[in-house]
Design an enzyme around this catalytic site. Structure first.
Site, PDB file in Angstrom:
ATOM      1  N   CYS A  65     -11.551  73.045 -48.280  1.00 56.89           N
ATOM      2  CA  CYS A  65     -11.072  74.245 -47.603  1.00 56.89           C
ATOM      3  C   CYS A  65     -10.938  75.325 -48.674  1.00 56.89           C
ATOM      4  O   CYS A  65     -11.483  75.184 -49.766  1.00 56.89           O
ATOM      5  CB  CYS A  65      -9.790  73.997 -46.802  1.00 56.89           C
ATOM      6  SG  CYS A  65      -8.286  73.712 -47.738  1.00 56.89           S
ATOM      7  N   GLY A  68      -7.908  73.796 -50.802  1.00 52.29           N
ATOM      8  CA  GLY A  68      -7.832  72.328 -50.851  1.00 52.29           C
ATOM      9  C   GLY A  68      -6.517  71.814 -50.299  1.00 52.29           C
ATOM     10  O   GLY A  68      -6.398  70.631 -49.979  1.00 52.29           O
ATOM     11  N   HIS A  98      -5.613  54.520 -60.098  1.00 58.14           N
ATOM     12  CA  HIS A  98      -4.203  54.113 -60.038  1.00 58.14           C
ATOM     13  C   HIS A  98      -3.628  54.146 -58.633  1.00 58.14           C
ATOM     14  O   HIS A  98      -2.753  53.340 -58.304  1.00 58.14           O
ATOM     15  CB  HIS A  98      -3.349  55.045 -60.912  1.00 58.14           C
ATOM     16  CG  HIS A  98      -3.574  54.878 -62.380  1.00 58.14           C
ATOM     17  ND1 HIS A  98      -2.704  55.371 -63.337  1.00 58.14           N
ATOM     18  CD2 HIS A  98      -4.577  54.278 -63.075  1.00 58.14           C
ATOM     19  CE1 HIS A  98      -3.158  55.087 -64.549  1.00 58.14           C
ATOM     20  NE2 HIS A  98      -4.303  54.434 -64.416  1.00 58.14           N
ATOM     21  N   ARG A 109     -12.231  78.229 -53.132  1.00 53.70           N
ATOM     22  CA  ARG A 109     -11.814  79.496 -53.733  1.00 53.70           C
ATOM     23  C   ARG A 109     -11.203  79.274 -55.119  1.00 53.70           C
ATOM     24  O   ARG A 109     -10.819  80.223 -55.803  1.00 53.70           O
ATOM     25  CB  ARG A 109     -10.805  80.201 -52.822  1.00 53.70           C
ATOM     26  CG  ARG A 109     -11.410  80.575 -51.471  1.00 53.70           C
ATOM     27  CD  ARG A 109     -10.379  81.108 -50.493  1.00 53.70           C
ATOM     28  NE  ARG A 109     -10.972  81.245 -49.172  1.00 53.70           N
ATOM     29  CZ  ARG A 109     -10.283  81.316 -48.033  1.00 53.70           C
ATOM     30  NH1 ARG A 109      -8.963  81.260 -48.056  1.00 53.70           N
ATOM     31  NH2 ARG A 109     -10.900  81.434 -46.880  1.00 53.70           N
ATOM     32  N   ARG A 133       0.816  46.711 -61.478  1.00 52.46           N
ATOM     33  CA  ARG A 133       1.763  47.814 -61.275  1.00 52.46           C
ATOM     34  C   ARG A 133       1.238  48.830 -60.266  1.00 52.46           C
ATOM     35  O   ARG A 133       2.014  49.424 -59.515  1.00 52.46           O
ATOM     36  CB  ARG A 133       2.115  48.488 -62.608  1.00 52.46           C
ATOM     37  CG  ARG A 133       0.993  49.265 -63.266  1.00 52.46           C
ATOM     38  CD  ARG A 133       1.416  49.711 -64.665  1.00 52.46           C
ATOM     39  NE  ARG A 133       0.519  50.683 -65.256  1.00 52.46           N
ATOM     40  CZ  ARG A 133      -0.679  50.392 -65.791  1.00 52.46           C
ATOM     41  NH1 ARG A 133      -1.133  49.142 -65.762  1.00 52.46           N
ATOM     42  NH2 ARG A 133      -1.412  51.342 -66.326  1.00 52.46           N
ATOM     43  N   ARG A 137       2.954  49.690 -56.589  1.00 53.40           N
ATOM     44  CA  ARG A 137       3.292  51.064 -56.167  1.00 53.40           C
ATOM     45  C   ARG A 137       2.565  51.438 -54.870  1.00 53.40           C
ATOM     46  O   ARG A 137       3.141  52.091 -53.994  1.00 53.40           O
ATOM     47  CB  ARG A 137       2.949  52.043 -57.293  1.00 53.40           C
ATOM     48  CG  ARG A 137       3.852  51.857 -58.495  1.00 53.40           C
ATOM     49  CD  ARG A 137       3.285  52.458 -59.759  1.00 53.40           C
ATOM     50  NE  ARG A 137       4.086  52.070 -60.923  1.00 53.40           N
ATOM     51  CZ  ARG A 137       3.647  52.124 -62.177  1.00 53.40           C
ATOM     52  NH1 ARG A 137       2.431  52.552 -62.444  1.00 53.40           N
ATOM     53  NH2 ARG A 137       4.431  51.738 -63.166  1.00 53.40           N
TER      54      ARG A 137
HETATM   55  C1  RB5 Z   1      -8.706  79.534 -44.405  1.00 54.47           C
HETATM   56  O1  RB5 Z   1      -8.657  80.927 -44.552  1.00 54.47           O
HETATM   57  C2  RB5 Z   1      -7.755  78.887 -45.382  1.00 54.47           C
HETATM   58  O2  RB5 Z   1      -6.449  79.129 -44.992  1.00 54.47           O
HETATM   59  C3  RB5 Z   1      -8.038  77.410 -45.496  1.00 54.47           C
HETATM   60  O3  RB5 Z   1      -9.361  77.205 -45.848  1.00 54.47           O
HETATM   61  C4  RB5 Z   1      -7.256  76.655 -46.562  1.00 54.47           C
HETATM   62  O4  RB5 Z   1      -7.270  77.330 -47.768  1.00 54.47           O
HETATM   63  C5  RB5 Z   1      -5.922  76.204 -46.206  1.00 54.47           C
HETATM   64  O5  RB5 Z   1      -5.260  75.549 -47.018  1.00 54.47           O
END
Ligand code: RB5
Length: 155
Positions: A65, A68, A98, A109, A133, A137
């Site tokens: 996204c 992310g 892990h 972006r 370990r 976890r």
């Molecule tokens: C979309 O504009 C944006 O909000 C989405 O891709 C993402 O960054 C959200 O976490």
């Protein structure tokens, strides 16, 4: 491995490069959309990738996204999914080794194509170590999930 790949419009600019890197590394891609830069809702694609893995149609997933973050938060709501936003290669492989991370989340972006390519390679080449370990976890993480699903967190 079969890798389910999903993204929203924010992640779409990175999608084709990620698909190519996964295929070049010898893995199969399960395409979970989206297929254009038209605005969509990231939870729909987090859900699709999560369900694809849970159904046994993919071994791991990659979600994209803008940052992310949103798609990672959504993916972690799917029981059995352990997603992480990793914009450094150490986390991209250590999260698998892990923590048995099964979904890598990237922000288009935040990272460019070539950094994303290295992150994807680090993720797909990593294997959970199964050291005592880490298993201990992981079992505690799974216990939190089971308790939540059993309604034990009622506030
Ligand atoms: C979309 O504009 C944006 O909000 C989405 O891709 C993402 O960054 C959200 O976490």
């Amino acid at each position: 491995m079969r890798i389910a790949i999903g993204c929203d419009h924010g992640g779409f600019p990175l999608k084709q490069r990620v698909v190519s890197v996964v295929q070049a590394a010898g893995h199969d891609v399960v395409d979970c959309g989206t297929d254009s830069s038209c605005a969509v809702d990231y939870p729909d694609f987090a859900r699709k990738v999560g369900e694809t893995i849970l159904a046994g149609h993919a071994d791991r997933g990659i979600l994209l996204c803008g940052s992310g973050v949103g798609i990672c938060v959504a993916a972690n709501k799917v029981p059995g999914i352990r997603a992480g936003v990793c914009h450094d290669t150490y986390s991209a492989h250590q999260g698998v080794e892990h923590d048995d991370m099964n979904v890598l989340c990237l922000g288009s972006r935040i990272v460019g194509d070539e950094v994303a390519a290295e992150l994807v390679r680090a993720f797909v080449n990593a294997i959970f170590t199964k050291e005592e370990r880490h298993v201990r976890r992981l079992n505690k993480v799974l216990e939190i999930e089971r308790d939540a699903l059993a309604g034990k967190f009622t506030g």
